[in-house]
Scaffold this motif. Structure first.
Motif, PDB file in Angstrom:
ATOM      1  N   THR A 194       5.976  -5.551   8.360  1.00 44.62           N
ATOM      2  CA  THR A 194       6.660  -4.110   8.390  1.00 44.62           C
ATOM      3  C   THR A 194       7.058  -4.114  10.029  1.00 44.62           C
ATOM      4  N   THR A 219       1.902  -8.127   4.558  1.00 42.74           N
ATOM      5  CA  THR A 219       2.994  -7.308   4.212  1.00 42.74           C
ATOM      6  C   THR A 219       3.079  -6.283   5.386  1.00 42.74           C
ATOM      7  N   GLN A 220       2.074  -5.585   5.771  1.00 40.84           N
ATOM      8  CA  GLN A 220       2.402  -4.463   6.966  1.00 40.84           C
ATOM      9  C   GLN A 220       2.640  -5.259   8.253  1.00 40.84           C
ATOM     10  N   GLY A 231       3.906   1.918   4.371  1.00 37.40           N
ATOM     11  CA  GLY A 231       3.157   1.036   3.591  1.00 37.40           C
ATOM     12  C   GLY A 231       2.073   1.882   3.148  1.00 37.40           C
ATOM     13  N   PRO A 286       6.271  -0.441   2.629  1.00 36.80           N
ATOM     14  CA  PRO A 286       6.774   0.653   3.455  1.00 36.80           C
ATOM     15  C   PRO A 286       7.907   1.389   2.463  1.00 36.80           C
ATOM     16  N   GLY A 344       1.367  -2.024  -0.554  1.00 37.45           N
ATOM     17  CA  GLY A 344       1.588  -2.345   0.940  1.00 37.45           C
ATOM     18  C   GLY A 344       3.064  -2.125   1.079  1.00 37.45           C
TER      19      GLY A 344
END
Length: 333
Positions: free
Chosen positions: A178, A174-175, A232, A107, A105
């Motif tokens: 981001t 996680t995104q 990601g 990026p 995930g």
């Protein structure tokens, strides 16, 4: 004597039938994608058919697509609980149980589904990602990724300043980070609801893999789509409950894995090829399909760099560093 011979013959027939029954396995396989999605068409269903043919019917499947047997986030539990024998897991949906597998995930790493899939396949052969799945009671057969996430929006987004305070649909923690690293607000909305959210102005932009856009018709509600970003990724892993898999004949296990490797490569290339076709189609529809400039890419990478550092901190320990170093090396090839 005749009765004795008949009894022996009957017993032998019964033993033969019993042996055949033991050798034949029908596996219930869960999948949260529809059978019309490229991941199912070129991945799951293709692999099942290949396994059935290669094993001469020793292995067959009862397929439960579109979350028919379990919701996307419950696929792993369904396998462990015996509701399913196998499943195509979306690794990020199981980040609590499979935290190290969430590395995909992050990026800024792989640039195509083929490149990312080669990395994941290698890491599933041995090491922390495989160990994590085995500890969860399942054996990974093969894995592959979606093409890197791009941004779909109603305005052209380039430098981080363009993203400030925008509501952006993200997938997973996680995104979401981001999006925050770029000054936006990450919002979690299920895929089927994204179209309406964009149409009604609830979302300003969407981070999404381009190969999956047709399945949700998002090209109908956006006017700008990036083509060379890397916001990601997302990985799928085909798993079988370990106690069941370990009990299969060696040749059957080997065929399932080798055919899985072929399927992983195939579905990855199919997705990359479909993206090239889709971009031309969207251009013809008047959508601004654009590439980030070198300066924009550098600025975006710099802004998103803390996401990786945060991931290592959250995962903790040497294993996370080991996984990241291996992943970084493989996606740089």
């Amino acid at each position: 004597m005749k009765l004795a011979k008949k009894a022996i013959a009957t017993a032998a027939t019964a033993l033969t039938l019993a042996a055949a029954a033991v050798q034949a396995e029908t596996l219930s396989l869960g999948d949260f994608q529809s059978t019309s999605h490229i991941v199912s068409l070129e991945g799951t269903t293709k692999w099942m058919a290949a396994v059935e043919e290669a094993t001469g019917g020793k292995i067959t499947f009862h397929h439960f697509p579109s979350q028919q047997a379990a919701k996307s986030k419950a696929q792993l539990d369904a396998v462990n609980n015996g509701i399913l024998d196998a499943a195509l897991l979306g690794a990020l949906y199981h980040a609590e149980t499979l935290p190290l597998n969430s590395v995909v995930g992050l990026p800024g790493y792989y640039s195509s589904a083929v490149q990312g899939t080669e990395a994941i396949q290698e890491m599933l052969k041995a090491g922390p990602l495989r160990d994590e799945l085995l500890a969860a009671g399942v054996t990974p057969i093969f894995g592959f990724v979606l093409p890197p996430y791009q941004v779909l929006a109603k305005t052209h987004l380039g430098m981080p300043a363009d993203w400030k305070a925008l509501d952006v649909r993200t997938s997973g923690a996680t995104q979401a980070m981001t999006a925050r690293s770029l000054g936006a607000v990450g919002i979690s909305i299920p895929g089927p609801e994204v179209y309406t959210a964009v149409e009604r102005g609830r979302l300003d932009a969407v981070l999404f893999p381009l190969a999956s856009v047709p399945g949700y018709k998002l090209n109908e509600v956006v006017s700008h789509i990036s083509t060379n970003g890397s916001f990601g990724g997302y990985s799928f892993v085909m798993v079988v409950r370990s106690d069941l898999f370990d009990g299969l004949d060696t040749d059957v296990r080997e065929k399932m894995v080798s055919l899985g490797a072929e399927t992983a490569r195939h579905v990855a290339k199919a997705q990359d090829d479909s993206v090239a076709t889709l971009i031309e189609q969207w251009k013809a529809e008047g959508i601004d399909t654009y590439s980030f400039s070198a300066a924009e890419l550098e600025s975006l990478r710099s802004a998103m760099a803390p996401v990786t550092a945060d991931w290592v901190t959250r995962m903790g320990g040497d294993k996370a560093k080991q996984v990241l170093e291996r992943y970084s090396a493989l996606t740089s090839q």
